[in-house]
Design a protein around this motif. Structure first.
Motif, short mmCIF file in Angstrom:
data_model
loop_
_atom_site.label_atom_id
_atom_site.label_comp_id
_atom_site.label_asym_id
_atom_site.label_seq_id
_atom_site.Cartn_x
_atom_site.Cartn_y
_atom_site.Cartn_z
N ILE A 21 38.26 35.89 23.96
CA ILE A 21 37.88 35.17 25.35
C ILE A 21 39.09 35.21 25.95
N LEU A 22 40.28 34.64 25.25
CA LEU A 22 41.83 34.24 26.05
C LEU A 22 42.31 35.55 26.05
N ILE A 23 42.13 36.72 25.10
CA ILE A 23 42.82 37.75 25.34
C ILE A 23 42.18 38.57 26.87
N LEU A 24 41.00 38.39 26.93
CA LEU A 24 40.32 38.90 27.97
C LEU A 24 40.75 38.13 29.35
N ASP A 25 40.98 36.93 29.20
CA ASP A 25 41.60 36.44 30.33
C ASP A 25 42.95 36.70 30.64
N PHE A 26 43.73 37.12 29.61
CA PHE A 26 45.23 37.71 30.01
C PHE A 26 44.87 39.00 30.59
N LEU A 27 44.11 39.72 29.91
CA LEU A 27 44.02 41.16 30.29
C LEU A 27 43.63 41.33 31.93
N LYS A 28 42.87 40.37 32.35
CA LYS A 28 42.37 40.35 33.52
C LYS A 28 43.55 39.87 34.62
N GLY A 29 44.47 39.05 34.19
CA GLY A 29 45.52 38.72 34.96
C GLY A 29 46.56 39.88 34.90
N VAL A 30 46.93 40.79 33.89
CA VAL A 30 47.46 42.03 33.84
C VAL A 30 46.97 43.06 34.81
N MET A 31 45.69 43.03 34.85
CA MET A 31 45.28 44.21 35.61
C MET A 31 45.41 43.71 37.33
N VAL A 32 45.32 42.57 37.52
CA VAL A 32 45.39 42.03 38.98
C VAL A 32 46.81 42.24 39.33
N GLY A 33 47.95 41.64 38.41
CA GLY A 33 49.22 41.65 38.55
C GLY A 33 49.72 43.11 38.92
N PHE A 34 49.21 43.95 38.05
CA PHE A 34 49.70 45.51 38.15
C PHE A 34 49.21 46.09 39.34
N THR A 35 48.10 45.82 39.57
CA THR A 35 47.28 46.52 40.81
C THR A 35 48.40 45.90 41.97
N VAL A 36 48.26 44.63 42.28
CA VAL A 36 49.21 44.22 43.35
C VAL A 36 50.62 44.50 43.41
N GLY A 37 51.46 44.53 42.09
CA GLY A 37 52.75 44.99 41.95
C GLY A 37 52.92 46.49 42.25
N TYR A 38 52.14 47.35 41.67
CA TYR A 38 52.32 48.69 42.21
C TYR A 38 52.14 48.74 43.62
N LEU A 39 50.99 48.37 44.22
CA LEU A 39 50.71 48.64 45.57
C LEU A 39 52.10 48.03 46.54
N VAL A 40 52.53 46.86 46.23
CA VAL A 40 53.65 46.41 46.94
C VAL A 40 55.01 46.97 46.69
N GLY A 41 55.06 47.33 45.54
CA GLY A 41 56.33 48.15 44.89
C GLY A 41 56.39 49.59 45.68
N GLU A 42 55.13 50.26 45.69
CA GLU A 42 55.16 51.55 46.29
C GLU A 42 55.05 51.53 48.00
N MET A 43 54.50 50.73 48.59
CA MET A 43 54.27 50.76 50.00
C MET A 43 55.09 49.27 50.75
N SER A 44 55.59 48.60 49.96
CA SER A 44 56.24 47.44 50.64
C SER A 44 55.11 46.71 51.41
#
Length: 208
Positions: A96-119
């Protein structure tokens, strides 16, 4: 009585909520840092995918919205049911703890990529495509996770003390909470399928 029970529940599980919250934030940070580790080819593939996704939003109709609803709701239900199943199995607690960490990774990667790609344009797109539903989804998954962890820990203590029949009421409460969260995720899935595309179509002309 209900208010007292809620206060007791929060008091008993505050440490778990803090721990799960910190784990999720660590996942978000890790996901955002992963963006910098992408190769040029991976970045180009993601750019093409985002471009295709934006185009599909602009041309999407009722049929696509129905398909999106079933896909999104199915994904949320798989996630929440997996947490429920892990909660009723003693060995599922760390997963369960791993799933919570992975959910955070998914959100962080998505937002990080969008901001990094399109400011700032990427930030604007993330605010309408990622943020609204996750303001509900993330707390809901955290509640489900903490409840699953608490029930799993209760089962461990119960088995050690050899109390027959003592699991019935906690199990029903845990299952009822999971059903309530599932109903909430149904509403969020409708929002993602029918409202989010409207918001994204409003923003996509600004992406240029």
């Amino acid at each position: 009585m209900a208010r007292s029970s809620i206060q007791t529940y929060i008091k008993d599980n505050t440490a778990l909520y803090v721990f799960v919250g910190v784990l999720f934030v660590m996942g978000v940070i890790f996901g955002a840092l992963m963006v910098n580790a992408l190769s040029m080819e991976q970045q180009q593939d993601l750019s093409r995918f985002v471009g295709s996704f934006v185009s599909s939003i602009e041309t999407g109709g009722d049929t696509q919205q129905r398909e999106t609803f079933f896909q999104v709701f199915g994904m949320h239900m798989k996630w929440i049911m997996l947490i429920w199943l892990l909660g009723i199995s003693v060995i599922g607690l760390p997963l369960i703890l791993i799933l919570d960490f992975l959910k955070g990774v998914m959100v962080g990667f998505t937002v990080g990529y969008l901001v990094g790609e399109m400011s700032w344009k990427g930030m604007l797109f993330a605010l309408v495509s990622v943020a609204p539903q996750n303001l509900i989804i993330i707390p809901a998954l955290m509640i489900a996770s903490v409840s699953g962890i608490a029930f799993s820990m209760y089962m461990v203590r119960n088995r050690i003390m050899q109390k027959r029949g003592a699991l019935a009421e906690p199990f029903m409460s845990y299952s009822a909470l999971t059903l309530g969260i599932s109903a909430l995720l149904l509403g969020i899935s409708l929002f993602e399928a029918y409202v989010s595309p409207v918001l994204m179509r409003w923003v996509t002309p600004m992406l240029g």
